[in-house]
Design an enzyme around this catalytic site. Structure first.
Site, PDB file in Angstrom:
ATOM      1  N   TYR A 235     -24.691  13.289  -4.725  1.00  0.00           N
ATOM      2  CA  TYR A 235     -23.924  12.163  -5.265  1.00  0.00           C
ATOM      3  C   TYR A 235     -23.172  12.591  -6.530  1.00  0.00           C
ATOM      4  O   TYR A 235     -21.992  12.288  -6.683  1.00  0.00           O
ATOM      5  CB  TYR A 235     -24.877  11.010  -5.599  1.00  0.00           C
ATOM      6  CG  TYR A 235     -24.167   9.721  -5.942  1.00  0.00           C
ATOM      7  CD1 TYR A 235     -23.975   8.735  -4.975  1.00  0.00           C
ATOM      8  CD2 TYR A 235     -23.693   9.488  -7.228  1.00  0.00           C
ATOM      9  CE1 TYR A 235     -23.324   7.555  -5.285  1.00  0.00           C
ATOM     10  CE2 TYR A 235     -23.037   8.317  -7.541  1.00  0.00           C
ATOM     11  CZ  TYR A 235     -22.853   7.343  -6.567  1.00  0.00           C
ATOM     12  OH  TYR A 235     -22.203   6.175  -6.871  1.00  0.00           O
TER      13      TYR A 235
ATOM     14  N   ASP B 236       6.563   4.534  -0.611  1.00  0.00           N
ATOM     15  CA  ASP B 236       6.311   3.097  -0.381  1.00  0.00           C
ATOM     16  C   ASP B 236       5.030   2.563  -1.023  1.00  0.00           C
ATOM     17  O   ASP B 236       5.035   1.516  -1.653  1.00  0.00           O
ATOM     18  CB  ASP B 236       6.387   2.736   1.121  1.00  0.00           C
ATOM     19  CG  ASP B 236       5.499   3.584   2.009  1.00  0.00           C
ATOM     20  OD1 ASP B 236       4.829   4.498   1.489  1.00  0.00           O
ATOM     21  OD2 ASP B 236       5.450   3.334   3.224  1.00  0.00           O
TER      22      ASP B 236
ATOM     23  N   ASP C  54       4.444  12.949  -8.485  1.00  0.00           N
ATOM     24  CA  ASP C  54       3.867  12.486  -7.229  1.00  0.00           C
ATOM     25  C   ASP C  54       4.034  13.668  -6.279  1.00  0.00           C
ATOM     26  O   ASP C  54       5.116  13.945  -5.791  1.00  0.00           O
ATOM     27  CB  ASP C  54       4.614  11.241  -6.736  1.00  0.00           C
ATOM     28  CG  ASP C  54       3.935  10.629  -5.520  1.00  0.00           C
ATOM     29  OD1 ASP C  54       2.907  11.173  -5.068  1.00  0.00           O
ATOM     30  OD2 ASP C  54       4.439   9.604  -5.020  1.00  0.00           O
TER      31      ASP C  54
ATOM     32  N   LYS D 219      -1.203  15.666   2.961  1.00  0.00           N
ATOM     33  CA  LYS D 219       0.077  16.367   3.171  1.00  0.00           C
ATOM     34  C   LYS D 219      -0.161  17.848   2.869  1.00  0.00           C
ATOM     35  O   LYS D 219      -0.747  18.532   3.696  1.00  0.00           O
ATOM     36  CB  LYS D 219       1.182  15.789   2.271  1.00  0.00           C
ATOM     37  CG  LYS D 219       1.168  14.269   2.103  1.00  0.00           C
ATOM     38  CD  LYS D 219       1.560  13.492   3.316  1.00  0.00           C
ATOM     39  CE  LYS D 219       1.445  11.981   3.169  1.00  0.00           C
ATOM     40  NZ  LYS D 219       1.827  11.347   1.942  1.00  0.00           N
TER      41      LYS D 219
ATOM     42  N   HIS E 239       6.347  -2.950   6.865  1.00  0.00           N
ATOM     43  CA  HIS E 239       6.618  -2.096   8.025  1.00  0.00           C
ATOM     44  C   HIS E 239       5.359  -1.738   8.805  1.00  0.00           C
ATOM     45  O   HIS E 239       5.417  -1.493   9.990  1.00  0.00           O
ATOM     46  CB  HIS E 239       7.349  -0.824   7.591  1.00  0.00           C
ATOM     47  CG  HIS E 239       6.642  -0.050   6.525  1.00  0.00           C
ATOM     48  ND1 HIS E 239       6.503  -0.527   5.243  1.00  0.00           N
ATOM     49  CD2 HIS E 239       6.007   1.138   6.544  1.00  0.00           C
ATOM     50  CE1 HIS E 239       5.827   0.351   4.523  1.00  0.00           C
ATOM     51  NE2 HIS E 239       5.503   1.373   5.296  1.00  0.00           N
TER      52      HIS E 239
HETATM   53  C1  LIG Z   1       1.705  10.089   1.357  1.00  0.00           C
HETATM   54  C2  LIG Z   1       2.241   9.903   0.023  1.00  0.00           C
HETATM   55  C3  LIG Z   1       1.593   9.081  -0.911  1.00  0.00           C
HETATM   56  C4  LIG Z   1       0.353   8.293  -0.585  1.00  0.00           C
HETATM   57  O1  LIG Z   1      -0.674   9.109  -0.142  1.00  0.00           O
HETATM   58  P1  LIG Z   1      -1.714   8.626   0.985  1.00  0.00           P
HETATM   59  O2  LIG Z   1      -2.637   9.788   1.089  1.00  0.00           O
HETATM   60  O3  LIG Z   1      -0.960   8.343   2.223  1.00  0.00           O
HETATM   61  O4  LIG Z   1      -2.390   7.415   0.453  1.00  0.00           O
HETATM   62  C5  LIG Z   1       2.170   8.963  -2.154  1.00  0.00           C
HETATM   63  N1  LIG Z   1       3.305   9.592  -2.471  1.00  0.00           N
HETATM   64  C6  LIG Z   1       3.943  10.408  -1.610  1.00  0.00           C
HETATM   65  C7  LIG Z   1       5.190  11.102  -2.017  1.00  0.00           C
HETATM   66  C8  LIG Z   1       3.441  10.574  -0.329  1.00  0.00           C
HETATM   67  O5  LIG Z   1       4.102  11.344   0.543  1.00  0.00           O
END
Ligand SMILES: *Cc1c(COP(=O)(O)O)cnc(C)c1O
Length: 465
Positions: free
Chosen positions: A60, A113, A202, A245, A437
């Site tokens: 944990y 989004d 991001d 990603k 969407h």
């Molecule tokens: C996918 C993504 C997110 C959100 O991530 P999740 O793992 O889908 O919650 C935020 N910003 C960008 C640029 C992304 O491609």
């Protein structure tokens, strides 16, 4: 991992998409032949990632897998503080709980989004400062994901006390997986410093962005991807990451930062929303797989193979005269739907119409990056019509072969050939008040009848009979 994919007939697909209310998110995965809905969490993990999972430490607090991830993040991005989360949007939720308040303004380049959702749900506003060239799909420029510095400065000047930070999204997903140059990152940093603002990255596709810097920004050609990544992140104060990603994982995410104060405040939110600070909603094995995935994603040979596969599809489309956001991006091809379906009105969701046609043609699932995604203005509740109506074909990492890409290109060519017969789009039957969407229900124009039940929703819904 390898799994079976199933072919289907057009008749079956017609039924399935109708049952799904013409929302591709509502299809079952075995109703899809080639799934290009997203590159998020859909990549194949490597033998080394699976090996790491076997030794995942499920303690944990203070698990070995956590420390492996923390060390990897320090090594790759040079942040001392990090918090794991179950995915990228959870990191947004936690960090924005600390940084964003009502009335705030967050400038950036085409906020993702969920990122925009997490800003707007706090009654703050995202302002898009992407360079103008990004909105002409046919201009061929190396860094169409860049932030327009004049626009950014205008926002910083006008809303000085309301900007909590500047957000750079790499790569710029919404305009076509287009990269941001290191030069641009540096200039944004300078501007932010001038106005005394932090900068956040991001970073979902940071490795693909680094690849493009290496290939397209001459000065950096001699540097390794890992060196470029270090350089990119040396200009920012923190990062949000979706491990689904460029972490090449099925689930996972994190935030990382230099500020101990941010870290301490965010830790509280992480514990209530995600889990203890050393696992944040992930199992130990997930953190292990993410640590390895981040390292693998920053290998040049992997990135080259991946991006060349996207290019391969792009070249096929060139042959068929199908227009897309040029040059082809990191993780996806973005088809310019307005240039193909010239008779469908913008009120009838042009890119969504094309997405449905491609599914009907061959069982390929893409995703609309257009009016449905852009959603309504949070104040006026009017539809926001974005400059571009794109059909995104996102390519999962290490999953499909170039033969699959051939099928995709031919299917698109078939749709393109009968484009003049596609003259009508869709109308909304139901929509939720945010991120519509994902769950919107649609009906084909013309097929619409009085039987559709009245919309029980707090928001006004656009209707056309
Ligand atoms: C996918 C993504 C997110 C959100 O991530 P999740 O793992 O889908 O919650 C935020 N910003 C960008 C640029 C992304 O491609």
């Amino acid at each position: 991992m390898v799994e079976e994919i199933k072919r289907s007939t057009r008749k079956e697909r017609e039924e399935w998409i109708k049952d799904a209310n013409y929302n591709l998110f509502k299809l079952a995965s075995d109703q899809v032949y080639i799934d290009l809905l997203t590159d998020s969490g859909t990549g194949s993990m490597s033998a080394n990632q699976y090996a790491e999972m076997m030794t995942g430490d499920e303690s944990y607090a203070g698990s070995k897998s956590y420390f492996k991830l923390k060390e990897t993040i320090k090594e790759l991005f040079n942040f001392d503080f990090m918090l794991p989360t179950h995915q990228g949007r959870a990191a947004e939720n936690v960090l924005f709980s600390v940084l964003v308040k009502e009335g705030d303004i967050v400038p950036g380049n085409s906020h993702f989004d969920t990122t925009k959702g997490h800003i707007e749900i706090r009654k703050a506003r995202a302002i898009d400062c992407t360079v103008m060239e990004a909105f002409d799909t046919q201009i061929e420029l190396p860094f169409k994901g860049n932030i327009c510095l004049e626009k950014l400065e205008e926002v910083l000047k006008e809303h000085q006390d309301r900007v909590p930070f500047v957000l750079i999204t790499i790569t710029n997903n919404l305009v076509g997986g287009q990269p941001v140059s290191l030069e641009n990152i540096m200039r944004v940093r300078e501007l932010a410093t001038k106005y005394n603002k932090p900068v956040l990255m991001d970073s979902a596709r940071f490795a693909e962005n680094a690849y493009f810097i290496k290939i397209r920004e001459k000065k950096y050609n001699v540097h390794s991807i890992k060196e470029i990544v270090r350089e990119m992140f040396s200009f920012v104060d923190g990062m949000l990451m979706s491990g689904k990603k460029d972490g090449i994982c099925n689930i996972g995410g994190f935030m990382a930062m230099h500020s101990e104060e941010w870290y301490e405040k965010a830790s509280v939110f992480n514990i209530i929303y995600e889990g203890f600070i050393t696992y944040g909603g992930l199992s130990g094995r997930d953190m292990g797989a993410l640590a390895i995935g981040l390292r693998e994603a920053t290998e040049f040979s992997y990135l080259e193979t991946r991006i060349k596969q996207v290019e391969y599809l792009a070249k096929k489309l060139d042959r068929y005269n199908i227009q897309y956001q040029r040059p082809s991006g990191g993780h996806a091809i973005f088809i310019d739907a307005k240039k193909i379906l010239t008779s469908v009105k913008k009120e009838e969701f042009i890119a969504q119409t094309l997405a449905i046609e491609l599914y009907l043609e061959c069982g390929i699932r893409g995703v609309e990056i257009g009016t449905l995604l852009a959603d309504r203005d949070p104040i006026t509740r009017e539809n926001r019509y974005p400059k571009l109506e794109l059909l995104r074909l996102a390519i999962p990492r290490r999953t499909y072969t170039n033969n699959h890409m051939k099928v995709v290109a031919k299917a698109l060519r078939n749709v393109y050939k009968r484009r003049h017969q596609i003259t009508k789009g869709y109308i909304i039957k139901y929509e939720p008040s945010l991120l519509r969407h994902f769950s919107v229900d649609l009906a084909p124009i013309g097929a619409i009848t009085k039987e559709i039940p009245a919309i029980k929703n707090e928001i006004e819904v656009h209707r056309e009979d």
